[in-house]
Design an enzyme around this catalytic site. Sequence first.
Site, PDB file in Angstrom:
ATOM      1  N   ASP A 171       0.826  -1.199   0.000  1.00 33.81           N
ATOM      2  CA  ASP A 171       0.000   0.000   0.000  1.00 33.81           C
ATOM      3  C   ASP A 171       0.869   1.262   0.000  1.00 33.81           C
ATOM      4  OD1 ASP A 171      -2.760   1.102   0.426  1.00 33.81           O
ATOM      5  OD2 ASP A 171      -1.872   1.881   2.272  1.00 33.81           O
TER       6      ASP A 171
ATOM      7  N   GLU B 173       1.596  -0.301  -5.039  1.00 36.57           N
ATOM      8  CA  GLU B 173       0.703   0.799  -5.408  1.00 36.57           C
ATOM      9  C   GLU B 173       1.545   2.069  -5.417  1.00 36.57           C
ATOM     10  OE1 GLU B 173      -3.158   3.302  -3.832  1.00 36.57           O
ATOM     11  OE2 GLU B 173      -1.618   2.608  -2.462  1.00 36.57           O
TER      12      GLU B 173
HETATM   13  C1  NOJ Z   1      -4.407   3.161  -0.659  1.00 34.49           C
HETATM   14  C2  NOJ Z   1      -5.619   2.311  -0.491  1.00 34.49           C
HETATM   15  O1  NOJ Z   1      -5.930   1.734  -1.735  1.00 34.49           O
HETATM   16  C3  NOJ Z   1      -6.700   3.195   0.049  1.00 34.49           C
HETATM   17  O2  NOJ Z   1      -7.937   2.542   0.056  1.00 34.49           O
HETATM   18  C4  NOJ Z   1      -6.305   3.653   1.427  1.00 34.49           C
HETATM   19  O3  NOJ Z   1      -7.237   4.569   1.922  1.00 34.49           O
HETATM   20  C5  NOJ Z   1      -4.940   4.323   1.415  1.00 34.49           C
HETATM   21  N1  NOJ Z   1      -3.973   3.622   0.637  1.00 34.49           N
HETATM   22  C6  NOJ Z   1      -4.401   4.437   2.807  1.00 34.49           C
HETATM   23  O4  NOJ Z   1      -4.045   3.175   3.279  1.00 34.49           O
END
Ligand code: NOJ
Length: 558
Positions: A204, A248
């Site tokens: 993440d 991500e």
């Molecule tokens: C990216 C995630 O996809 C999202 O849903 C989340 O709110 C943020 N990171 C924080 O973890």
Amino acid sequence: MRITDTSDLWWKTAVVYCLDVETFMDWNDDGVGDFEGLAHRMDYLNELGITCLWLMPFYPSPGRDDGYDVSEYYGIDERLGNFGDFVEMIRMARDRGIRVIIDLVVNHTSDEHPWFVQSRSSRDNPYRDYYVWRDTPPRGKQDVVFPDVEDSVWELDETTGQYYLHHFYSFQPDLNVTNPKVRDEVAKIMGFWLELGVSGFRVDAVPFLIDPTGVEHAEGALEDPLDFLKSLRAFLGRRSGDAIMLGEANLPHREQVRYFGGRDADGLTMQFDFIAMQNLYLSLARGDARPLTKALRGRPRIAVEAQWANFVRNHDELTLDKLSDEERQEVFAAFGPEPQQQVYGRGIVRRLPGMLGGDPRRIRMVYSLMFSLPGTPVLFYGEEIGMGEDTRVHDRTSVRTPMQWTNGPNGGFSNADPGALAAAIPDDGFSPAHVNASEQRHDPDSLLHFMKLLIHRYRASAELGWGELEILRQGSASVLVHTVSGGEGRMLALHNLAGDPVTTSFVLPDSGPDDVLVDLLVDGRTLTPGEGGKLSIPLDGYGYRWFRVLPTGSKRLG
Ligand code: NOJ
């Protein structure tokens, strides 16, 4: 040793399916999905043909960011099951050749995580340096991720009179990864879940995770923040031969190369291609393939071990942050014109079918295109049946409604009282009465059948995972004609992003006089290129075609 088999690097040809256990299948009828429910749907997933499950956070959490606010990394949200259920689910997946990767959310914890509770208790607490504290917020503007909700990434904590860093919500304090102890904790968390059988992590918020903001001259700080990623990848390699990190990192392509670890490929294994995704929507809005073409041409070369993850929609808002303001407005106007369909000034909170007015030709064309691009396709649960969003919800969670299994009560997700469900079920034209897996399984003309076909064709076309993209010249701005070629062979794909039929003429490079093109999506009929590889192929409005290019003497199945 050379890579001898295309499945050697399994992620290069995987089909990834993202789901939230909480909204997938409820087996004990308490209204919340659970691991037992997921286990009972493993055959459905296997039948669909996916090869890798990505589980959104299932850890104990106060649930203020749908589980992305973790309060215990070595646990399972008890509403979803226990470790026994988790391991059983992993075993069932593995038994069907499906790997499982899980969300690793270590940029921040929940403010209820015991580390933060300790950290904020006093300035000299041993956990103080697990987070990032400053007497005063540094000067200069720092972009907040959720501008509708937060106006700063620094929050004053009254007890100790200092500010802590939080790139996301203020209840998600950022961990201080320049602290070697924190880095060890992260590795330990990964090691733990690897022992339970996972095949890697969707990491993440990577740019924030390695961003050393607010930590100055920290003892043990890394020279290069990317070294942290690399150390995690090395750790992963030591603990598991085939585990991956799918990152991500919504960044310009050139920066993503660094995140992959450049030529050494010692950083992230895979990264989502946010640039191609955003330009896909611009292309769809304009009925013009050129923005997407430009994005794809701009994809830098990456090491053979690295991979792009292609996607159409994920669980967050459809972010359009990398488009120009004018381009973003075009996409808003086409696909999310109502203010309540937009968030953070940059995104749309709808799923694809709603945005495309439910037009089946257009929806299929988009998925055909996504699966035909070089890389690994990633689906978000419900995409395979064309689920819509909950139009009564005006934030990112609108697309996180329960999976629609049947046309029965609660869409077959649960027998609980509708008021007790983890999320409400859409009640519009995309409700379970219109969109559900059970009916589509028995309908050969359904989107589900089409998606199965795409998945199976993708899996039988290893060049899509391994090969090189070439975008062919032809005369129609609405059309993308491309080939993907690799050791396994060559695919030719045509997509018309506009509603008018068109005949596209082009030259298939390096084509021999006896080459045969086998249709892969419609009827298996063959075509033969004319002299010099000349082809002229008609496409319907929003038409799509895939062909396998078989040179003379090829032993490959068409
Ligand atoms: C990216 C995630 O996809 C999202 O849903 C989340 O709110 C943020 N990171 C924080 O973890």
